[in-house]
Scaffold this active site. Structure first.
Site, short mmCIF file in Angstrom:
data_model
loop_
_atom_site.label_atom_id
_atom_site.label_comp_id
_atom_site.label_asym_id
_atom_site.label_seq_id
_atom_site.Cartn_x
_atom_site.Cartn_y
_atom_site.Cartn_z
N CYS A 120 34.64 60.00 1.56
CA CYS A 120 35.85 60.40 0.83
C CYS A 120 35.80 61.85 0.51
O CYS A 120 34.83 62.54 0.45
CB CYS A 120 35.82 59.77 -0.33
SG CYS A 120 35.75 57.87 -0.42
N GLU A 160 36.56 63.25 -2.29
CA GLU A 160 35.73 63.83 -3.24
C GLU A 160 34.37 63.97 -3.07
O GLU A 160 33.70 65.00 -3.90
CB GLU A 160 36.24 62.85 -4.40
CG GLU A 160 37.71 62.60 -5.00
CD GLU A 160 38.22 61.49 -3.94
OE1 GLU A 160 39.22 61.11 -4.42
OE2 GLU A 160 37.87 61.41 -2.99
#
Length: 160
Positions: free
Chosen positions: A73, A75
């Site tokens: 991901c 993030e």
């Protein structure tokens, strides 16, 4: 028995244009990073920009893989890079934006559970909250003061 409500404050802006100049720039950095996401399987592109306490902005985007668990991901791409490149430098704010190639995403997308846990670890480590801003491709921007707001009762190293 005792019951307790857990609540938090969420600031809701109608658009990116309502943000402070600093937050607007950070979200625009996330939008730029989103454009470089590698998402040929989900068609769901996520971009992240992290403002560090030293003023440096680190960006990341989701990176998919045909072996689905092998992707990462946006993030975690950004926060792990920040931790590796700038160890010991605190994180002030994380801006997250997501969109779909299949349709216009107007609702803010919050981090998945794995990303919430990773961000929480950094927040606990630095002993200071990390502000989060979240938006879709366009539309409303949500801002909260801490990862602990959206991950109450989080697991951390104090339990080990």
């Amino acid at each position: 028995m005792q019951k307790q409500n857990i609540t938090f404050e969420l600031s809701i802006f109608d658009s990116i244009d309502e943000l402070s100049a600093e937050d607007n720039k950070l979200m625009n950095d996330a939008v730029a990073a989103r454009g470089d996401a590698y998402a040929p399987y989900s068609n769901f592109q996520v971009g992240v920009a992290i403002l560090l306490e030293n003023g440096v902005v680190v960006t990341g985007n989701n990176q998919e893989n045909a072996s689905y668990p092998s992707g990462l991901c946006a993030e975690r791409v950004a926060i792990f890079y920040a931790g590796a490149k700038y160890p010991g430098v605190g994180i002030q704010t994380i801006a997250i934006t997501a969109t779909s190639i299949n349709h216009v995403l107007t609702d803010p997308a919050a981090p998945c559970g794995n990303c919430r846990q990773a961000i929480s670890e950094y927040e606990v480590k630095q002993k200071k909250p990390i502000a989060l801003m979240m938006m879709g491709e366009k539309g409303k921007v949500f801002k909260c003061n801490s990862m602990a707001d959206i991950l109450p009762l989080g697991f951390n190293s104090s339990f080990l």
